[in-house]
Motif scaffolding. Structure first.
Motif, short mmCIF file in Angstrom:
data_model
loop_
_atom_site.label_atom_id
_atom_site.label_comp_id
_atom_site.label_asym_id
_atom_site.label_seq_id
_atom_site.Cartn_x
_atom_site.Cartn_y
_atom_site.Cartn_z
N GLN A 1 -47.34 -51.60 61.70
CA GLN A 1 -46.32 -51.71 62.74
C GLN A 1 -45.45 -52.95 62.58
O GLN A 1 -44.23 -52.89 62.79
CB GLN A 1 -46.99 -51.67 64.13
CG GLN A 1 -47.62 -50.33 64.47
CD GLN A 1 -46.61 -49.20 64.53
OE1 GLN A 1 -45.58 -49.29 65.20
NE2 GLN A 1 -46.88 -48.11 63.81
N ASN B 1 -37.80 -41.75 64.48
CA ASN B 1 -39.26 -41.70 64.51
C ASN B 1 -39.72 -40.28 64.23
O ASN B 1 -39.63 -39.40 65.08
CB ASN B 1 -39.75 -42.15 65.90
CG ASN B 1 -41.22 -42.50 65.92
OD1 ASN B 1 -41.85 -42.69 64.88
ND2 ASN B 1 -41.79 -42.59 67.12
N LYS C 1 -45.95 -43.47 62.36
CA LYS C 1 -45.29 -43.37 63.67
C LYS C 1 -44.88 -44.76 64.12
O LYS C 1 -45.69 -45.70 64.09
CB LYS C 1 -46.24 -42.74 64.70
CG LYS C 1 -45.62 -42.63 66.09
CD LYS C 1 -46.66 -42.33 67.16
CE LYS C 1 -47.07 -40.87 67.18
NZ LYS C 1 -47.91 -40.56 68.37
N SER D 1 -44.51 -47.14 66.90
CA SER D 1 -45.12 -47.19 68.23
C SER D 1 -44.09 -47.50 69.30
O SER D 1 -43.01 -48.06 69.01
CB SER D 1 -46.22 -48.25 68.27
OG SER D 1 -45.66 -49.55 68.20
N GLU E 1 -44.35 -49.75 71.49
CA GLU E 1 -44.22 -51.21 71.56
C GLU E 1 -43.19 -51.73 70.56
O GLU E 1 -42.37 -52.60 70.89
CB GLU E 1 -45.59 -51.84 71.27
CG GLU E 1 -45.56 -53.37 71.26
CD GLU E 1 -46.88 -53.99 70.80
OE1 GLU E 1 -46.96 -55.23 70.79
OE2 GLU E 1 -47.80 -53.23 70.44
N SER F 1 -41.48 -37.49 67.29
CA SER F 1 -42.92 -37.57 67.10
C SER F 1 -43.65 -36.50 67.90
O SER F 1 -44.82 -36.22 67.65
CB SER F 1 -43.43 -38.95 67.53
OG SER F 1 -43.37 -39.10 68.93
N ASP G 1 -44.45 -36.90 70.90
CA ASP G 1 -45.28 -37.65 71.84
C ASP G 1 -44.47 -37.98 73.08
O ASP G 1 -43.71 -38.96 73.10
CB ASP G 1 -45.78 -38.93 71.15
CG ASP G 1 -46.80 -39.69 71.98
OD1 ASP G 1 -46.86 -39.48 73.20
OD2 ASP G 1 -47.52 -40.52 71.40
N LEU H 1 -45.11 -41.46 74.58
CA LEU H 1 -44.39 -42.52 73.86
C LEU H 1 -42.94 -42.58 74.33
O LEU H 1 -42.40 -43.66 74.62
CB LEU H 1 -44.47 -42.28 72.35
CG LEU H 1 -43.79 -43.30 71.43
CD1 LEU H 1 -44.54 -43.39 70.10
CD2 LEU H 1 -42.32 -42.96 71.17
#
Length: 294
Positions: free
Chosen positions: A119, A141, A149, A151, A153, A171, A173, A176
């Motif tokens: 990351q 992403n 991936k 993140s 953050e 993603s 997600d 996220l």
């Protein structure tokens, strides 16, 4: 670098295919026709030289020529976002500078693929490229292709860099995406990178979609976005459900094979795909044709 003044990319962006001629070379006449078709059918911005544009098989010279040609044809009618990311930070900086020189309105940087950085490596990669351009930056992403991936953050940290203004979120997600929307500034835009989750992401506060299906259903996608934005959620959901089989059909084979096939069926000649991708078989084409006609 001067501070970016960013006013947004629009809501419906099309991840544009790259038209080829009979010898599988970039066909700029076909590209012009495709651009005009997309702009007449709902596209509010164009992403050039991305995954749907077969970027892995385009040479650097071809990408730069595509950027320049698209900018010239578009002529400031909509934003042109150049896919200048790769898994090499220095190569991405070089291509980003060429994209800026070509007149592109922004750049899209995919997560570095194959070398699988951690990351902090992702953060430094994107920050290094952004530091070498005045253009607004859209992160991309897509762990299904890149094997890493980004993140929430790291996206949130990157959003604090002046010219990193957006993310194409593919993603799948939703947590996220929600986290990014919640913890970034209001002028940081989040786009769905998958047509089929556009409406769920809009409900979380996303700004729009970088679309593939807009090649053949641009006005429908535009209507769905406008219906949602106007508060007619039921209408937006109805359009989404109608388009869902077509959205899935565009990824029944490796992209952009189905969408190029569909465009050719609809009289928008974009040629074939380059190896290692393969054209659809006759039986696969028949299934796609029936799907589009329905």
């Amino acid at each position: 670098m001067k501070k970016v003044f960013f006013v947004g990319f629009g809501n419906l962006l099309t991840a544009m295919v790259t038209p080829f001629d009979a010898n599988n070379q970039v066909d700029f006449a076909k590209t012009t026709k495709l651009i005009e078709y997309l702009l007449a059918n709902g596209s509010e911005g164009l992403v050039v030289g991305g995954t749907t544009g077969e970027s892995p098989t385009l040479t650097t010279d071809e990408k730069i020529a595509l950027f320049k040609h698209t900018v010239k044809v578009v002529n400031n009618r909509v934003p042109v976002i150049a896919g200048s990311g790769s898994n090499s930070t220095q190569a991405s900086i070089t291509l980003t500078k060429a994209a800026e020189k070509s007149g592109a309105d922004g750049i899209m940087l995919v997560a570095p693929y194959y070398n699988k950085p951690n990351q902090e490596g992702l953060y430094r990669h994107f920050a290094a490229i952004a530091g070498e351009t005045a253009l607004p930056v859209m992160l991309y992403n897509i762990p299904g292709r890149s094997a890493v991936k980004i993140s929430a953050e790291i996206i949130i940290r990157l959003s604090q860099i002046d010219n990193i203004v957006s993310v194409k979120e593919a993603s799948g997600d939703l947590d996220l995406a929600a986290d990014v929307i919640e913890h970034t500034a209001d002028n940081f835009s989040v786009y769905s990178g998958e047509d089929s989750i556009t409406l769920p992401l809009l409900s979380l506060g996303a700004d729009g979609v970088v679309s593939v299906v807009s090649h053949i259903a641009g006005n429908d996608m535009s209507e769905m976005l406008k219906a949602y934005q106007s508060g007619d959620v039921a209408r937006a959901a109805s359009i989404h459900r109608k388009l869902l089989p077509v959205m899935k059909g565009m990824f029944a084979q490796p992209s952009p094979v189905p969408v190029k096939t569909a465009l050719n069926m609809n009289g928008i000649d974009v040629g074939d795909v380059r190896l290692p991708l393969l054209a659809m078989t006759d039986s696969e084409k028949e299934i796609l044709k029936n799907l589009i006609q329905r």
